[in-house]
Write an enzyme that holds these catalytic residues in place. Structure first.
Site, short mmCIF file in Angstrom:
data_model
loop_
_atom_site.label_atom_id
_atom_site.label_comp_id
_atom_site.label_asym_id
_atom_site.label_seq_id
_atom_site.Cartn_x
_atom_site.Cartn_y
_atom_site.Cartn_z
N ASN A 1 -1.56 4.62 1.65
CA ASN A 1 -2.39 5.16 0.02
C ASN A 1 -3.51 6.36 0.87
O ASN A 1 -4.07 6.32 2.15
CB ASN A 1 -3.43 4.22 -0.73
CG ASN A 1 -4.33 3.82 -0.18
OD1 ASN A 1 -4.02 3.09 1.59
ND2 ASN A 1 -5.37 3.32 -0.87
N GLU B 1 -5.90 9.49 0.73
CA GLU B 1 -6.62 9.69 -1.04
C GLU B 1 -7.20 11.39 -1.18
O GLU B 1 -6.69 12.30 0.37
CB GLU B 1 -8.40 8.54 -1.47
CG GLU B 1 -7.06 7.72 -2.17
CD GLU B 1 -8.47 6.47 -1.85
OE1 GLU B 1 -9.82 6.66 -1.43
OE2 GLU B 1 -7.99 5.42 -2.83
N CYS C 1 -0.03 6.26 -3.76
CA CYS C 1 0.44 5.04 -3.38
C CYS C 1 0.95 4.98 -1.56
O CYS C 1 1.58 6.01 -1.83
CB CYS C 1 0.48 4.87 -4.36
SG CYS C 1 -0.65 5.18 -6.16
N GLU D 1 3.04 3.11 -2.16
CA GLU D 1 4.72 3.17 -1.57
C GLU D 1 5.51 4.09 -2.11
O GLU D 1 6.38 3.87 -1.65
CB GLU D 1 4.95 1.71 -3.68
CG GLU D 1 3.52 0.08 -3.43
CD GLU D 1 2.08 0.26 -3.74
OE1 GLU D 1 2.20 1.07 -3.61
OE2 GLU D 1 1.93 -0.42 -4.12
N CYS E 1 1.75 -0.23 -8.47
CA CYS E 1 1.14 0.18 -10.18
C CYS E 1 2.61 0.92 -10.52
O CYS E 1 3.29 0.67 -10.32
CB CYS E 1 0.27 1.11 -9.84
SG CYS E 1 0.97 3.04 -9.63
N CYS F 1 4.61 3.62 -9.37
CA CYS F 1 5.65 3.01 -8.49
C CYS F 1 6.38 2.75 -9.00
O CYS F 1 7.59 2.14 -7.65
CB CYS F 1 4.64 2.86 -7.06
SG CYS F 1 3.29 3.55 -6.03
ZN ZN Z 1 0.92 3.12 -7.29
#
Ligand code: ZN
Length: 137
Positions: free
Chosen positions: A46, A48, A57, A59, A88, A91
């Site tokens: 990830n 940010e 993310c 993934e 999530c 993803c």
């Molecule tokens: Zn995600």
């Protein structure tokens, strides 16, 4: 399906990648490792951003890296996070574009596989190209 060596390699790659996560705001580092049909492993973390929604993310970083390197056939993804967490919704959708059969390994920060499932189980009714209008309309 994955043999034990491949599975261990994928889990280790996700854990190792997690060390490189850029998560200064959430303090929730995530690492992902995506196995291609050709046997390559692409990792993601990830990333940010101070403008929060601009982050990405782990993934999807792994998928985008792989696709940008010419890979589109995926067999499995391992995701490492504290206490383990499944991908999530966004993803799941991005992964489903390429395969709903791929294995999903949910791994905790110790490398324990807490859940092994498939993308199709996590996202049984993805939006897919069949919903798009035919070309030329
Ligand atoms: Zn995600």
């Amino acid at each position: 399906m994955m043999d034990e060596t491949t599975r261990a390699r994928l889990v280790a790659a996700a854990l190792e990648a997690r060390e490189r996560a850029y998560a200064p705001y959430s303090h929730y580092p995530v690492g992902a490792a995506l196995l291609t049909a050709s046997g390559r492993v692409f990792t993601g973390v990830n990333v940010e951003n101070a403008a929060y929604p601009s982050g990405m993310c782990a993934e999807r970083v792994a998928v985008f890296k792989a696709v940008s390197e010419g890979e589109r056939s995926f067999e499995a993804i391992a995701i490492a996070a504290a206490h383990g967490a499944p991908p999530c919704g966004a993803c799941r959708q991005v992964l489903a574009e390429f395969s709903t059969a791929m294995a999903v390994l949910v791994v905790d920060e110790q490398g324990r596989v807490l859940q092994e499932t498939t993308l199709g189980e996590l996202l049984p009714a993805p939006f897919d190209p069949s919903f798009l209008p035919p070309k030329g309309t």
